[in-house]
Design a protein around this motif. Structure first.
Motif, PDB file in Angstrom:
ATOM      1  N   ILE A  17      -5.156   2.395  12.869  1.00  0.00           N
ATOM      2  CA  ILE A  17      -4.672   3.486  11.513  1.00  0.00           C
ATOM      3  C   ILE A  17      -3.026   4.050  11.777  1.00  0.00           C
ATOM      4  CG2 ILE A  17      -5.482   6.145  11.032  1.00  0.00           C
ATOM      5  CD1 ILE A  17      -8.533   5.177  12.220  1.00  0.00           C
ATOM      6  N   ASN A  37      -0.801   1.748   9.707  1.00  0.00           N
ATOM      7  CA  ASN A  37      -0.756   2.116   9.048  1.00  0.00           C
ATOM      8  C   ASN A  37       0.002   2.885   8.563  1.00  0.00           C
ATOM      9  OD1 ASN A  37      -3.145   3.410   6.047  1.00  0.00           O
ATOM     10  ND2 ASN A  37      -2.127   1.510   5.474  1.00  0.00           N
ATOM     11  N   ARG A  38      -0.235   4.432   9.469  1.00  0.00           N
ATOM     12  CA  ARG A  38       1.150   4.856   8.610  1.00  0.00           C
ATOM     13  C   ARG A  38       1.932   5.208   8.732  1.00  0.00           C
ATOM     14  NH1 ARG A  38      -0.213  10.128  11.561  1.00  0.00           N
ATOM     15  NH2 ARG A  38       0.451  11.285  10.310  1.00  0.00           N
ATOM     16  N   ILE A  68     -12.699   1.966   7.504  1.00  0.00           N
ATOM     17  CA  ILE A  68     -11.681   1.511   8.875  1.00  0.00           C
ATOM     18  C   ILE A  68     -12.100  -0.287   8.327  1.00  0.00           C
ATOM     19  CG2 ILE A  68     -13.545   1.619  10.314  1.00  0.00           C
ATOM     20  CD1 ILE A  68      -9.609   1.883  11.134  1.00  0.00           C
TER      21      ILE A  68
END
Length: 268
Positions: free
Chosen positions: A44, A47-48, A67
């Protein structure tokens, strides 16, 4: 929170060179930040980082439904994008990406400022009510007592502009030669040449520079003229020959060389 750089900040950063070595260190920092204590990728967070960076770079973002989707083979795509973030961005994008990532607690301000300081970048990140930058303001008194040494290219350009405004045309020539020598050292990033004169590593710069050969030849002519022009960085009883027109051309072309080399370096 970070919203945007001001117009003045963008102008002040115009001639700031983020060297390939500095970019490489920031890339290594990002690599370290996406793994947890067990060596697993924080997908995560990865990805950010990619999506925030791509927003600045005007590239497509990656949207996932679950996810599980993000933990598929697309993680490889994310890891590849991570390697390119600081390689392809220009200086303004570089700063905006850093501030976005700090503002969202994805990287640490103290680590960023240490890297910037270690690499003699002329700004630092500040975190108050908002996340922003503080640009070092160079003055003739506290930065340019020794005309042969400069903190970085931006400070050299400030000095060159000051000298042109004071009609010191030999000083403009000397400042230009120093700026271009610093630019060459930033391109080569070889500690062996840190204390060497431009002439001793010019051939290496010519081989590694992204500039066209005719630009390199003109840079060499500036260096050679600095060494022969009376009062251009060395004492002389002769009268200087450089004219106002020549000083203006040298000043403007020097800035153009810096901007062009900086832009082309991100394409490598």
């Amino acid at each position: 929170m970070f919203l945007e750089l001001t117009s003045k900040e963008k102008r002040d950063l115009k001639y700031e060179i983020i060297s390939p070595e500095t970019r490489k260190v920031f890339t290594r920092y990002l690599r370290n930040e996406i793994y947890d204590e067990e060596g697993l990728i924080k997908v995560i967070k990865l990805n950010r980082i990619i999506n925030m960076s791509h927003n600045v770079l005007n590239k497509p973002i990656y949207v996932y439904d679950t996810i599980e989707d993000l933990e598929s083979d697309d993680v490889g795509w994310h890891l590849s994008c991570l390697e390119l973030i600081f390689k392809v961005c220009n200086t303004i994008q570089f700063v905006e990406i850093i501030l976005d990532l700090i503002s969202n607690d994805l990287i640490k301000c103290n680590v960023v400022n240490k890297i910037l300081k270690d690499h003699s970048v002329s700004f630092r990140v500040i975190v108050q009510d908002e996340v922003g930058i503080e640009i070092i303001n160079f003055t003739e008194d506290d930065q340019f007592e020794n005309s042969s040494e400069h903190v970085n290219i931006r400070s050299g350009i400030i000095r060159m502009n000051l000298l042109l405004g004071e009609n010191d045309y030999t000083g403009v020539l000397a400042a230009s030669a120093n700026i271009l020598e610093t630019l060459a050292k930033d391109v080569l990033k070889n500690p062996v040449i840190d204390d060497k004169s431009f002439g001793s590593f010019f051939d290496s710069y010519k081989k590694n520079s992204t500039l066209p050969p005719e630009f390199i030849d003109y840079i060499h002519s500036i260096y050679k003229r600095r060494n022969s022009e009376p009062l251009s960085g060395h004492g002389s009883t002769k009268t200087p020959t450089i004219t106002e027109r020549e000083a203006i051309v040298i000043s403007e072309l020097t800035k153009m060389f810096v901007l062009t080399e900086n832009k082309l370096m991100t394409l490598q």
